[in-house]
Write a protein that holds these residues in place. Structure first.
Motif, mmCIF file in Angstrom:
data_model
loop_
_atom_site.group_PDB
_atom_site.id
_atom_site.type_symbol
_atom_site.label_atom_id
_atom_site.label_comp_id
_atom_site.label_asym_id
_atom_site.label_seq_id
_atom_site.Cartn_x
_atom_site.Cartn_y
_atom_site.Cartn_z
ATOM 1 N N ALA A 60 0.832 -1.209 0.000
ATOM 2 C CA ALA A 60 0.000 0.000 0.000
ATOM 3 C C ALA A 60 0.868 1.262 0.000
ATOM 4 O O ALA A 60 0.587 2.219 -0.730
ATOM 5 N N GLU A 61 1.921 1.264 0.806
ATOM 6 C CA GLU A 61 2.815 2.429 0.860
ATOM 7 C C GLU A 61 3.489 2.660 -0.497
ATOM 8 O O GLU A 61 3.597 3.796 -0.961
ATOM 9 N N ALA A 62 3.949 1.591 -1.111
ATOM 10 C CA ALA A 62 4.632 1.715 -2.396
ATOM 11 C C ALA A 62 3.687 2.238 -3.472
ATOM 12 O O ALA A 62 4.057 3.113 -4.266
ATOM 13 N N LEU A 63 2.464 1.725 -3.504
ATOM 14 C CA LEU A 63 1.510 2.173 -4.524
ATOM 15 C C LEU A 63 1.019 3.594 -4.255
ATOM 16 O O LEU A 63 0.773 4.355 -5.197
ATOM 17 N N ALA A 64 0.905 3.967 -2.997
ATOM 18 C CA ALA A 64 0.538 5.352 -2.677
ATOM 19 C C ALA A 64 1.640 6.305 -3.154
ATOM 20 O O ALA A 64 1.362 7.359 -3.735
ATOM 21 N N TYR A 65 2.881 5.916 -2.923
ATOM 22 C CA TYR A 65 4.006 6.716 -3.391
ATOM 23 C C TYR A 65 3.974 6.818 -4.925
ATOM 24 O O TYR A 65 4.199 7.885 -5.487
ATOM 25 N N ALA A 66 3.684 5.695 -5.562
ATOM 26 C CA ALA A 66 3.634 5.683 -7.032
ATOM 27 C C ALA A 66 2.570 6.641 -7.547
ATOM 28 O O ALA A 66 2.803 7.363 -8.519
ATOM 29 N N TRP A 67 1.412 6.660 -6.921
ATOM 30 C CA TRP A 67 0.350 7.553 -7.360
ATOM 31 C C TRP A 67 0.775 9.006 -7.194
ATOM 32 O O TRP A 67 0.566 9.829 -8.083
ATOM 33 N N GLU A 68 1.388 9.329 -6.062
ATOM 34 C CA GLU A 68 1.816 10.708 -5.793
ATOM 35 C C GLU A 68 2.886 11.169 -6.781
ATOM 36 O O GLU A 68 2.948 12.347 -7.117
ATOM 37 N N HIS A 69 3.728 10.248 -7.231
ATOM 38 C CA HIS A 69 4.867 10.609 -8.081
ATOM 39 C C HIS A 69 4.785 9.964 -9.466
ATOM 40 O O HIS A 69 5.802 9.745 -10.107
ATOM 41 N N TRP A 70 3.580 9.664 -9.927
ATOM 42 C CA TRP A 70 3.419 8.902 -11.167
ATOM 43 C C TRP A 70 4.006 9.614 -12.377
ATOM 44 O O TRP A 70 4.565 8.981 -13.269
ATOM 45 N N THR A 71 3.910 10.915 -12.424
ATOM 46 C CA THR A 71 4.439 11.648 -13.574
ATOM 47 C C THR A 71 5.926 11.365 -13.748
ATOM 48 O O THR A 71 6.396 11.118 -14.857
ATOM 49 N N ARG A 72 6.665 11.365 -12.651
ATOM 50 C CA ARG A 72 8.109 11.100 -12.708
ATOM 51 C C ARG A 72 8.383 9.607 -12.891
ATOM 52 O O ARG A 72 9.244 9.215 -13.669
ATOM 53 N N LEU A 73 7.640 8.765 -12.191
ATOM 54 C CA LEU A 73 7.904 7.325 -12.232
ATOM 55 C C LEU A 73 7.546 6.688 -13.576
ATOM 56 O O LEU A 73 8.176 5.712 -13.977
ATOM 57 N N SER A 74 6.549 7.213 -14.248
ATOM 58 C CA SER A 74 6.070 6.566 -15.476
ATOM 59 C C SER A 74 7.149 6.495 -16.561
ATOM 60 O O SER A 74 7.053 5.678 -17.464
ATOM 61 N N GLY A 75 8.183 7.303 -16.456
ATOM 62 C CA GLY A 75 9.267 7.253 -17.431
ATOM 63 C C GLY A 75 10.398 6.317 -17.038
ATOM 64 O O GLY A 75 11.345 6.146 -17.801
ATOM 65 N N MET A 76 10.306 5.701 -15.872
ATOM 66 C CA MET A 76 11.376 4.821 -15.404
ATOM 67 C C MET A 76 11.327 3.464 -16.103
ATOM 68 O O MET A 76 10.273 3.028 -16.565
ATOM 69 N N GLU A 77 12.470 2.794 -16.119
ATOM 70 C CA GLU A 77 12.566 1.494 -16.784
ATOM 71 C C GLU A 77 12.031 0.353 -15.912
ATOM 72 O O GLU A 77 11.339 -0.524 -16.391
ATOM 73 N N ASN A 78 12.344 0.356 -14.618
ATOM 74 C CA ASN A 78 11.959 -0.737 -13.725
ATOM 75 C C ASN A 78 11.148 -0.181 -12.558
ATOM 76 O O ASN A 78 11.617 -0.125 -11.428
ATOM 77 N N ILE A 79 9.917 0.199 -12.825
ATOM 78 C CA ILE A 79 9.073 0.807 -11.799
ATOM 79 C C ILE A 79 8.801 -0.167 -10.648
ATOM 80 O O ILE A 79 8.912 0.221 -9.491
ATOM 81 N N PRO A 80 8.458 -1.444 -10.906
ATOM 82 C CA PRO A 80 8.214 -2.346 -9.771
ATOM 83 C C PRO A 80 9.441 -2.497 -8.858
ATOM 84 O O PRO A 80 9.300 -2.551 -7.633
#
Length: 173
Positions: A60-80
């Motif tokens: 839950a913490e990891a996915l909440a962080y992902a939602w908050e920072h999705w704009t930056r994370l969506s360009g990463m190669e290994n998001i999981p």
């Protein structure tokens, strides 16, 4: 009838679509697709590492962080893999020993000594053993998620299996 008129009323009140609303919708769709694809494996990895409660909390913490920072994370190669590290750091051990809650059911569906034997492994050994042998992951998948080399995962797996065999055969180490 009432529902459709209410929805028409809401659309009249909300006015014209906001600029960038399409971008926000695309962002939400991308994130939803990401969660649908990667959440189950991420949750399994955390539960394998930390146990049921803490594993779900880390997910839950990891996915909440992902939602908050999705704009930056969506360009990463290994998001999981990145989110696995986020979940680890956001759910640090709070001076409580890792414990798998025992089931109240009568007969165990697995070797009774398996639970204490798994507890005796290091976090990385337990993660490697459970994900590879419990969930059928490849060494590469575990390595990508953990952010370590495949050979390191293989070493943790081999050492963990040796410790498990030793513990389950009744030896003391």
């Amino acid at each position: 009838m009432i529902r459709s008129s209410a929805s028409r009323r809401v659309s009249k009140v909300s006015g014209p679509p906001k600029p960038g609303a399409d971008a926000e919708d695309r962002r939400e769709e991308q994130f939803t697709a990401f969660v649908a694809e990667h959440e189950p494996r991420l949750r399994r990895a955390f539960v394998a590492t930390y146990g049921g409660y803490r594993g779900r909390e880390a997910t839950a913490e990891a996915l909440a962080y992902a939602w908050e920072h999705w704009t930056r994370l969506s360009g990463m190669e290994n998001i999981p893999g990145y989110l696995y590290r986020v979940g680890q750091s956001r759910t640090k051990d709070r001076r409580v020993a890792l414990a798998f809650a025992p089931e109240d059911s009568g007969d165990p569906v697995f070797e009774p000594g398996l639970e204490p034997a798994l507890k005796s492994l290091s976090d990385r050994q337990r993660t490697a053993v459970v994900l590879v042998h419990g969930f059928g992951w490849t060494l590469r998948e575990v390595a990508e998620l953990s952010g370590i080399k495949v050979t390191t995962v293989q070493n943790h797996l081999e050492r963990g299996l040796v410790k498990l065999r030793h513990a389950l055969e009744g030896g003391s180490r």
